[in-house]
Design a protein around this motif. Structure first.
Motif, PDB file in Angstrom:
ATOM      1  N   ALA A 117       0.831  -1.213   0.000  1.00 51.31           N
ATOM      2  CA  ALA A 117       0.000   0.000   0.000  1.00 51.31           C
ATOM      3  C   ALA A 117       0.858   1.252   0.000  1.00 51.31           C
ATOM      4  N   GLU A 155      10.243   3.497   6.044  1.00 48.96           N
ATOM      5  CA  GLU A 155      10.154   2.030   6.110  1.00 48.96           C
ATOM      6  C   GLU A 155      11.161   1.548   7.155  1.00 48.96           C
ATOM      7  N   GLN A 187      -3.741  -3.068   4.322  1.00 49.28           N
ATOM      8  CA  GLN A 187      -4.415  -4.101   5.112  1.00 49.28           C
ATOM      9  C   GLN A 187      -4.875  -3.592   6.478  1.00 49.28           C
ATOM     10  N   GLY A 197      -5.449  -8.802   1.378  1.00 49.93           N
ATOM     11  CA  GLY A 197      -4.760  -9.276   0.176  1.00 49.93           C
ATOM     12  C   GLY A 197      -3.816  -8.234  -0.402  1.00 49.93           C
ATOM     13  N   TYR A 198      -2.832  -8.745  -1.171  1.00 47.16           N
ATOM     14  CA  TYR A 198      -1.838  -7.859  -1.785  1.00 47.16           C
ATOM     15  C   TYR A 198      -2.516  -6.811  -2.673  1.00 47.16           C
TER      16      TYR A 198
HETATM   17  C1  LIG Z   1       2.026 -14.012   7.167  1.00 49.61           C
HETATM   18  C2  LIG Z   1       1.167 -13.347   6.149  1.00 49.61           C
HETATM   19  C3  LIG Z   1       0.951 -13.954   4.923  1.00 49.61           C
HETATM   20  C4  LIG Z   1       0.159 -13.321   3.954  1.00 49.61           C
HETATM   21  N1  LIG Z   1      -0.003 -13.942   2.761  1.00 49.61           N
HETATM   22  C5  LIG Z   1      -0.706 -13.323   1.778  1.00 49.61           C
HETATM   23  C6  LIG Z   1      -0.821 -13.946   0.509  1.00 49.61           C
HETATM   24  O1  LIG Z   1      -0.294 -15.013   0.262  1.00 49.61           O
HETATM   25  N2  LIG Z   1      -1.549 -13.310  -0.444  1.00 49.61           N
HETATM   26  C7  LIG Z   1      -2.133 -12.107  -0.216  1.00 49.61           C
HETATM   27  O2  LIG Z   1      -2.753 -11.563  -1.139  1.00 49.61           O
HETATM   28  N3  LIG Z   1      -2.044 -11.504   0.997  1.00 49.61           N
HETATM   29  C8  LIG Z   1      -1.342 -12.078   1.998  1.00 49.61           C
HETATM   30  N4  LIG Z   1      -1.247 -11.493   3.237  1.00 49.61           N
HETATM   31  C9  LIG Z   1      -2.046 -10.311   3.525  1.00 49.61           C
HETATM   32  C10 LIG Z   1      -1.620  -8.929   3.006  1.00 49.61           C
HETATM   33  O3  LIG Z   1      -2.167  -8.728   1.763  1.00 49.61           O
HETATM   34  C11 LIG Z   1      -0.186  -8.632   2.947  1.00 49.61           C
HETATM   35  O4  LIG Z   1       0.258  -8.649   4.268  1.00 49.61           O
HETATM   36  C12 LIG Z   1       0.135  -7.266   2.290  1.00 49.61           C
HETATM   37  O5  LIG Z   1       1.507  -7.173   2.239  1.00 49.61           O
HETATM   38  C13 LIG Z   1      -0.467  -6.063   2.985  1.00 49.61           C
HETATM   39  O6  LIG Z   1       0.005  -4.871   2.393  1.00 49.61           O
HETATM   40  P1  LIG Z   1       0.291  -3.585   3.302  1.00 49.61           P
HETATM   41  O7  LIG Z   1       0.986  -2.590   2.468  1.00 49.61           O
HETATM   42  O8  LIG Z   1      -0.940  -3.178   3.987  1.00 49.61           O
HETATM   43  O9  LIG Z   1       1.284  -4.115   4.422  1.00 49.61           O
HETATM   44  P2  LIG Z   1       2.870  -4.641   4.239  1.00 49.61           P
HETATM   45  O10 LIG Z   1       3.045  -5.052   2.838  1.00 49.61           O
HETATM   46  O11 LIG Z   1       3.060  -5.560   5.345  1.00 49.61           O
HETATM   47  O12 LIG Z   1       3.643  -3.292   4.446  1.00 49.61           O
HETATM   48  C14 LIG Z   1       3.731  -2.658   5.698  1.00 49.61           C
HETATM   49  C15 LIG Z   1       5.148  -2.116   5.843  1.00 49.61           C
HETATM   50  O13 LIG Z   1       5.194  -1.261   6.972  1.00 49.61           O
HETATM   51  C16 LIG Z   1       6.409  -1.474   7.659  1.00 49.61           C
HETATM   52  N5  LIG Z   1       6.193  -0.996   9.036  1.00 49.61           N
HETATM   53  C17 LIG Z   1       5.414  -1.532   9.995  1.00 49.61           C
HETATM   54  N6  LIG Z   1       5.401  -0.742  11.089  1.00 49.61           N
HETATM   55  C18 LIG Z   1       6.195   0.326  10.814  1.00 49.61           C
HETATM   56  C19 LIG Z   1       6.583   1.506  11.538  1.00 49.61           C
HETATM   57  N7  LIG Z   1       6.119   1.748  12.759  1.00 49.61           N
HETATM   58  N8  LIG Z   1       7.425   2.388  10.946  1.00 49.61           N
HETATM   59  C20 LIG Z   1       7.898   2.169   9.695  1.00 49.61           C
HETATM   60  N9  LIG Z   1       7.573   1.070   8.958  1.00 49.61           N
HETATM   61  C21 LIG Z   1       6.712   0.167   9.506  1.00 49.61           C
HETATM   62  C22 LIG Z   1       6.676  -2.958   7.486  1.00 49.61           C
HETATM   63  O14 LIG Z   1       8.051  -3.249   7.626  1.00 49.61           O
HETATM   64  C23 LIG Z   1       6.174  -3.207   6.063  1.00 49.61           C
HETATM   65  O15 LIG Z   1       7.175  -3.072   5.106  1.00 49.61           O
HETATM   66  C24 LIG Z   1      -0.455 -12.074   4.229  1.00 49.61           C
HETATM   67  C25 LIG Z   1      -0.243 -11.463   5.466  1.00 49.61           C
HETATM   68  C26 LIG Z   1       0.561 -12.082   6.421  1.00 49.61           C
HETATM   69  C27 LIG Z   1       0.789 -11.378   7.730  1.00 49.61           C
END
Ligand SMILES: Cc1cc2nc3c(=O)[nH]c(=O)nc-3n(C[C@H](O)[C@H](O)[C@H](O)COP(=O)(O)OP(=O)(O)OC[C@H]3O[C@@H](n4cnc5c(N)ncnc54)[C@H](O)[C@@H]3O)c2cc1C
Length: 472
Positions: free
Chosen positions: A15, A34, A350, A356-357
């Motif tokens: 995101a 990050e 999320q 989901g991604y």
């Molecule tokens: C174990 C697991 C498996 C998953 N498998 C799938 C899958 O197979 N397919 C699917 O579609 N979805 C999956 N998901 C769900 C979800 O879609 C993904 O987690 C997705 O990456 C979420 O996107 P995001 O950008 O919200 O979070 P993320 O991609 O997790 O990005 C969040 C970022 O914020 C950073 N961060 C966190 N706290 C801080 C802070 N305080 N300061 C600075 N940086 C910080 C983290 O290091 C990370 O890089 C999974 C989730 C988990 C937990």
């Protein structure tokens, strides 16, 4: 002309990376914070932006008949960096869009590092951002660092953030056999805002119940990751764990038959009843009450279709239980993803309760555009609810119906699915050759019509939304 002040994005995941790209594309500087590699999460392994923590699949790429495929297509039309990198790093996966995970994340990292308006800071934001950051996107994902999660909870209250999800399966209303099931609230109670006939009830005889319990006990389950720990607490036990505690437990819990009369067989008392409750304002989706589960998805479909009335159930979402940090977004976020308790913060990904991604990146895309419009003092209308982006956004920011029953909070993570879209004014009934549509052909024609409407409305939104931003 002085450059606008930067927008700060916390989290460079799916995101946050997409949001940063969208902000920069509108000529607004952006700083991405990050925390990796200084501090990692239990699931991430690298320091790359937009790391895929598990599967390398973005699911179906069929933009005509599949809601996530439609979301892909809309994102492409909205200049998504995530989709550009996914398309460029595709690996063979049938009708799914799967990617070379390292190539994908490397492409995103390189694109953002090379952009003159993007600064990447490798730091953890371990509390509320400094007061002079007036336009912030929080995109820290399901594994948000504890210090930041704590600060958000302090700001918005104990119930603001959940740390585990407890997902009950959700069924498309139209796929439930109402010649077997019926509408009735227990003891016909109307309650606040109810009609006395708010639940869909599916009856089981003693033999059906016994077979169902056997199937639950024998069914294949998914394990927790070591780092998740077992998050069971009363009121939120998986149904198979309840069944393990005693064969009658479910019949005295979520499957109790009391206060209900089956109008299809008024003299036969069901031995057990599965209840489904309306899940969205549109009334197209119903969740299976109390049916959070760790059964594998395949087993859920197989076993839940043995429930009378659900033999042909189409599932919008299957059940689960995971470590997952997410906001009670319908209560806490404005329609443009701003945090009501502190409007300088906007949430994306999320942590808003999408799942989901692709969905996380899509909500990041919208948050980036909303934040840029706000910085440029331009007006960006919401995407129409008939588009995949609009349907998902509307669900997160208010489309879900919060219920007041005891038990786990009813707002739970949601994938994009056709049940979130407003129904068509008129579903297609005839094929191009004039023949009457039936069964699967009819369902496919309906999905194709929803997708056509979505892409048409998206084009109108782009035409109305982008020039207003670009003109600044
Ligand atoms: C174990 C697991 C498996 C998953 N498998 C799938 C899958 O197979 N397919 C699917 O579609 N979805 C999956 N998901 C769900 C979800 O879609 C993904 O987690 C997705 O990456 C979420 O996107 P995001 O950008 O919200 O979070 P993320 O991609 O997790 O990005 C969040 C970022 O914020 C950073 N961060 C966190 N706290 C801080 C802070 N305080 N300061 C600075 N940086 C910080 C983290 O290091 C990370 O890089 C999974 C989730 C988990 C937990």
């Amino acid at each position: 002309m002085t450059a606008p002040a930067p927008i700060h994005i916390i989290g460079g995941g799916l995101a946050g990376s997409e949001a940063a790209w969208q902000v920069a594309a509108h000529d607004v500087p952006v700083v991405v914070h990050e925390m990796r590699p200084l501090r990692s999460t239990a699931a991430h392994r690298t320091s790359a932006l937009a790391e895929l923590v598990c599967s390398n699949s973005f699911r179906s790429d069929d933009a005509e008949h599949n809601a996530v495929g439609l979301l892909h297509e809309e994102m492409r039309r909205l200049d998504s960096l995530i989709m550009r990198a996914a398309d460029a790093n595709q690996v063979p996966a049938g009708s799914a869009l799967a990617v070379d995970r390292d190539g994908f994340s490397a492409a995103i990292t390189a694109a953002l590092e090379a952009h003159p308006l993007v600064t990447i800071c490798r730091d953890e934001i371990a509390g509320l951002p400094p007061p002079d950051w007036d336009n912030v996107i929080v995109a820290t994902g399901p594994l948000t660092s504890p210090a930041l999660a704590h600060a958000i909870t302090e700001l918005a209250g104990e119930a603001a953030l959940a740390f585990f999800d407890a997902i009950a399966p959700i069924v498309h209303r139209g796929s439930i056999d109402m010649s077997v099931a019926w509408l009735q609230s227990r003891y016909d109670r109307a309650g606040p805002g109810g009609s006395g006939a708010d639940y869909i009830n599916c009856p089981l005889s003693r033999g059906e119940y016994e077979a169902f319990i056997d199937a639950l006990l024998a069914g294949q389950k998914t394990a927790f990751h070591d780092w998740e720990a077992t998050p069971y607490f009363d009121g939120c036990l998986p149904i198979e764990v309840m069944a393990e505690r005693g064969r009658e437990t479910l019949r005295h819990g979520p499957m109790k038959p009391f206060g209900l009369t089956n109008p299809h067989a008024a003299h036969v008392k069901p031995y057990a009843v599965v209840q489904l409750r309306q899940d969205n304002r549109l009334g197209t989706l119903f969740n299976m009450v109390g049916f959070q589960t760790k059964l594998t998805h395949g087993e859920q479909v197989r076993i839940f279709r043995t429930i009378p009335g659900l033999e042909r159930a189409e599932f919008a979402r299957l059940g689960g239980l995971h470590r997952n940090t997410f906001l009670n977004a319908p209560k806490l976020l404005e329609a443009s993803l701003r945090f009501k308790a502190a409007p300088r913060l906007r949430f994306a990904g999320q942590i808003t309760g999408c799942e989901g991604y692709v969905e996380s990146a899509a909500i990041g895309l919208l948050a980036g555009r909303f934040a840029a419009a706000e910085r440029l003092r331009t007006f960006l209308t919401l995407p129409p609810p008939t588009t995949a982006h609009g349907a998902l956004l509307a669900h997160i920011t208010g489309g879900h119906i919060e219920t007041i029953d005891a038990g786990p909070r009813s707002y739970q993570p949601m994938n994009i699915n056709f049940g979130l879209f407003p129904p068509l004014a008129k579903s297609p009934t005839r094929a191009a050759d004039g023949s009457r549509l039936r069964g699967t052909a009819k369902t496919l024609a309906r999905k194709a019509a929803i997708s056509r409407r979505a892409l048409g409305d998206l084009a109108l939104w782009i035409a109305g939304g982008r020039p207003a931003l670009a003109a600044e």
